[in-house]
Design a protein around this motif. Structure first.
Motif, PDB file in Angstrom:
ATOM      1  N   ASP A  88       6.372 -15.390   2.738  1.00 18.11           N
ATOM      2  CA  ASP A  88       5.290 -15.395   1.745  1.00 18.11           C
ATOM      3  C   ASP A  88       4.831 -16.821   1.465  1.00 18.11           C
ATOM      4  O   ASP A  88       3.639 -17.097   1.394  1.00 18.11           O
ATOM      5  N   GLU A  89       5.780 -17.721   1.262  1.00 17.21           N
ATOM      6  CA  GLU A  89       5.442 -19.127   1.011  1.00 17.21           C
ATOM      7  C   GLU A  89       4.699 -19.709   2.209  1.00 17.21           C
ATOM      8  O   GLU A  89       3.704 -20.409   2.060  1.00 17.21           O
ATOM      9  N   PHE A  90       5.213 -19.433   3.387  1.00 20.42           N
ATOM     10  CA  PHE A  90       4.639 -19.977   4.618  1.00 20.42           C
ATOM     11  C   PHE A  90       3.191 -19.533   4.798  1.00 20.42           C
ATOM     12  O   PHE A  90       2.330 -20.311   5.206  1.00 20.42           O
ATOM     13  N   ALA A  91       2.904 -18.250   4.495  1.00 17.26           N
ATOM     14  CA  ALA A  91       1.563 -17.701   4.685  1.00 17.26           C
ATOM     15  C   ALA A  91       0.714 -17.761   3.416  1.00 17.26           C
ATOM     16  O   ALA A  91      -0.437 -17.331   3.436  1.00 17.26           O
ATOM     17  N   ASP A  92       1.275 -18.276   2.306  1.00 15.99           N
ATOM     18  CA  ASP A  92       0.583 -18.341   1.019  1.00 15.99           C
ATOM     19  C   ASP A  92       0.137 -16.947   0.575  1.00 15.99           C
ATOM     20  O   ASP A  92      -1.010 -16.721   0.224  1.00 15.99           O
ATOM     21  N   THR A  93       1.087 -15.997   0.616  1.00 13.69           N
ATOM     22  CA  THR A  93       0.804 -14.625   0.225  1.00 13.69           C
ATOM     23  C   THR A  93       1.779 -14.166  -0.845  1.00 13.69           C
ATOM     24  O   THR A  93       2.816 -14.800  -1.065  1.00 13.69           O
ATOM     25  N   VAL A  94       1.447 -13.072  -1.499  1.00 11.25           N
ATOM     26  CA  VAL A  94       2.344 -12.396  -2.434  1.00 11.25           C
ATOM     27  C   VAL A  94       2.245 -10.899  -2.153  1.00 11.25           C
ATOM     28  O   VAL A  94       1.255 -10.426  -1.605  1.00 11.25           O
ATOM     29  N   VAL A  95       3.284 -10.170  -2.525  1.00 12.08           N
ATOM     30  CA  VAL A  95       3.269  -8.716  -2.389  1.00 12.08           C
ATOM     31  C   VAL A  95       3.087  -8.132  -3.781  1.00 12.08           C
ATOM     32  O   VAL A  95       3.847  -8.451  -4.693  1.00 12.08           O
ATOM     33  N   VAL A  96       2.055  -7.323  -3.942  1.00 12.65           N
ATOM     34  CA  VAL A  96       1.709  -6.770  -5.255  1.00 12.65           C
ATOM     35  C   VAL A  96       1.578  -5.259  -5.187  1.00 12.65           C
ATOM     36  O   VAL A  96       1.476  -4.676  -4.103  1.00 12.65           O
ATOM     37  N   ARG A  97       1.597  -4.635  -6.359  1.00 10.33           N
ATOM     38  CA  ARG A  97       1.314  -3.198  -6.438  1.00 10.33           C
ATOM     39  C   ARG A  97      -0.140  -2.981  -6.076  1.00 10.33           C
ATOM     40  O   ARG A  97      -0.999  -3.741  -6.502  1.00 10.33           O
ATOM     41  N   LYS A  98      -0.410  -1.968  -5.306  1.00  7.05           N
ATOM     42  CA  LYS A  98      -1.804  -1.663  -4.934  1.00  7.05           C
ATOM     43  C   LYS A  98      -2.504  -1.067  -6.149  1.00  7.05           C
ATOM     44  O   LYS A  98      -2.025  -0.120  -6.743  1.00  7.05           O
ATOM     45  N   VAL A  99      -3.628  -1.662  -6.497  1.00  7.76           N
ATOM     46  CA  VAL A  99      -4.403  -1.212  -7.639  1.00  7.76           C
ATOM     47  C   VAL A  99      -5.630  -0.491  -7.122  1.00  7.76           C
ATOM     48  O   VAL A  99      -6.345  -1.023  -6.264  1.00  7.76           O
ATOM     49  N   ARG A 100      -5.869   0.694  -7.641  1.00 14.37           N
ATOM     50  CA  ARG A 100      -7.047   1.447  -7.211  1.00 14.37           C
ATOM     51  C   ARG A 100      -8.296   0.827  -7.790  1.00 14.37           C
ATOM     52  O   ARG A 100      -8.328   0.405  -8.934  1.00 14.37           O
ATOM     53  N   ALA A 101      -9.326   0.777  -6.965  1.00 18.26           N
ATOM     54  CA  ALA A 101     -10.612   0.226  -7.424  1.00 18.26           C
ATOM     55  C   ALA A 101     -11.199   1.152  -8.488  1.00 18.26           C
ATOM     56  O   ALA A 101     -11.158   2.373  -8.363  1.00 18.26           O
ATOM     57  N   GLU A 102     -11.718   0.554  -9.535  1.00 23.42           N
ATOM     58  CA  GLU A 102     -12.277   1.370 -10.627  1.00 23.42           C
ATOM     59  C   GLU A 102     -13.773   1.474 -10.507  1.00 23.42           C
ATOM     60  O   GLU A 102     -14.461   0.700 -10.005  1.00 23.42           O
TER      61      GLU A 102
ATOM     62  N   ILE B  38       3.330   3.596   1.999  1.00 28.01           N
ATOM     63  CA  ILE B  38       4.034   4.683   1.318  1.00 28.01           C
ATOM     64  C   ILE B  38       4.491   4.244  -0.072  1.00 28.01           C
ATOM     65  O   ILE B  38       4.423   5.017  -1.031  1.00 28.01           O
ATOM     66  N   MET B  39       4.929   2.997  -0.193  1.00 26.06           N
ATOM     67  CA  MET B  39       5.446   2.510  -1.479  1.00 26.06           C
ATOM     68  C   MET B  39       4.347   1.986  -2.402  1.00 26.06           C
ATOM     69  O   MET B  39       4.623   1.570  -3.521  1.00 26.06           O
ATOM     70  N   GLY B  40       3.109   1.982  -1.959  1.00 21.21           N
ATOM     71  CA  GLY B  40       1.997   1.577  -2.818  1.00 21.21           C
ATOM     72  C   GLY B  40       1.955   0.086  -3.108  1.00 21.21           C
ATOM     73  O   GLY B  40       1.558  -0.334  -4.194  1.00 21.21           O
ATOM     74  N   ILE B  41       2.371  -0.713  -2.129  1.00 23.97           N
ATOM     75  CA  ILE B  41       2.321  -2.165  -2.298  1.00 23.97           C
ATOM     76  C   ILE B  41       1.491  -2.763  -1.174  1.00 23.97           C
ATOM     77  O   ILE B  41       1.295  -2.141  -0.126  1.00 23.97           O
ATOM     78  N   VAL B  42       0.990  -3.966  -1.403  1.00 26.78           N
ATOM     79  CA  VAL B  42       0.080  -4.594  -0.448  1.00 26.78           C
ATOM     80  C   VAL B  42       0.294  -6.106  -0.468  1.00 26.78           C
ATOM     81  O   VAL B  42       0.682  -6.675  -1.488  1.00 26.78           O
ATOM     82  N   ILE B  43       0.042  -6.741   0.662  1.00 25.31           N
ATOM     83  CA  ILE B  43       0.120  -8.198   0.766  1.00 25.31           C
ATOM     84  C   ILE B  43      -1.263  -8.763   0.486  1.00 25.31           C
ATOM     85  O   ILE B  43      -2.245  -8.319   1.076  1.00 25.31           O
ATOM     86  N   VAL B  44      -1.346  -9.730  -0.433  1.00 27.53           N
ATOM     87  CA  VAL B  44      -2.601 -10.417  -0.730  1.00 27.53           C
ATOM     88  C   VAL B  44      -2.341 -11.918  -0.712  1.00 27.53           C
ATOM     89  O   VAL B  44      -1.194 -12.367  -0.725  1.00 27.53           O
TER      90      VAL B  44
END
Length: 196
Positions: free
Chosen positions: A182-196, A110-116
């Motif tokens: 995030d540190e433990f899993a080596d992830t970050v939470v970022v804004r979801k970017v639409r594929a162009e 809903i908030m347009g964010i994703v874990i990568v």
């Protein structure tokens, strides 16, 4: 970063967030907190009525058994409890599938964010669900329980408070808002970017 250090620091010892590709932007704190609140609300909306419903059904069923002088050992209970359990199970499976498939819980979607992954590559089920949502809480629980065993109940409460406080401090004051999971899993939470 030297090979002996797992966390990058600047010259003053401050923790630096890993560099993510240019097309990704760290999720702002307000989006992460809103996603957390939304997930909490969804969890309460699913689990509270289900648990209260199951308790009510159990009470009614127990009263029925007492009135009819029957033992609950051989009599099958009403189907409402099964339906409620199926709803809870379906919600859990849907959340785990969504998080493992595309790195988004319902609140994050809903908030347009994703874990990568910290290098910007997609996070998989292992990174998001197992490392962040299972092994990290398990590790924290073991450490808090150990503190309770060593220092008593006060030590357990203090350890729990420190985990929450340090995690909140990291989310608010570090670049990228990386939490301990995030540190433990080596992830970050970022804004979801639409594929162009």
């Amino acid at each position: 970063m030297s090979e002996n250090h797992l966390i990058e620091t600047d010259g003053n010892g401050a923790v630096q967030a890993p560099a993510v590709p240019e097309n990704l932007v760290y999720a702002p704190l307000w989006r992460r907190l809103t996603a957390f609140v939304l997930n909490t609300v969804f969890n309460v909306l699913v689990f509270a009525p289900s648990l209260l419903g199951i308790a009510e059904i159990r009470d009614k069923y127990s009263a029925y058994l007492l009135e009819n002088h029957q033992s609950s050992d051989w009599v099958r209970g009403p189907d409402e409890g099964s339906v409620l359990l199926i709803v809870v199970f379906a919600y859990i499976v849907a959340q785990l599938y969504s998080m493992g498939w595309d790195g988004q819980s319902l609140g994050k979607r809903i908030m347009g964010i994703v874990i990568v992954k910290s290098d910007g590559s997609p996070a998989d089920f292992w990174d998001v669900v197992m490392m962040r949502e299972f092994f990290w809480p398990l590790k924290a629980l073991i450490m808090i329980t150990a503190a309770g065993m060593v220092f008593g109940e006060g030590g357990q409460g203090l350890a729990g408070f420190l985990f929450v406080w340090l995690n909140a401090k990291r989310m608010i004051f570090t670049e990228g808002g990386r939490t301990m999971p995030d540190e433990f899993a080596d992830t970050v939470v970022v804004r979801k970017v639409r594929a162009e």
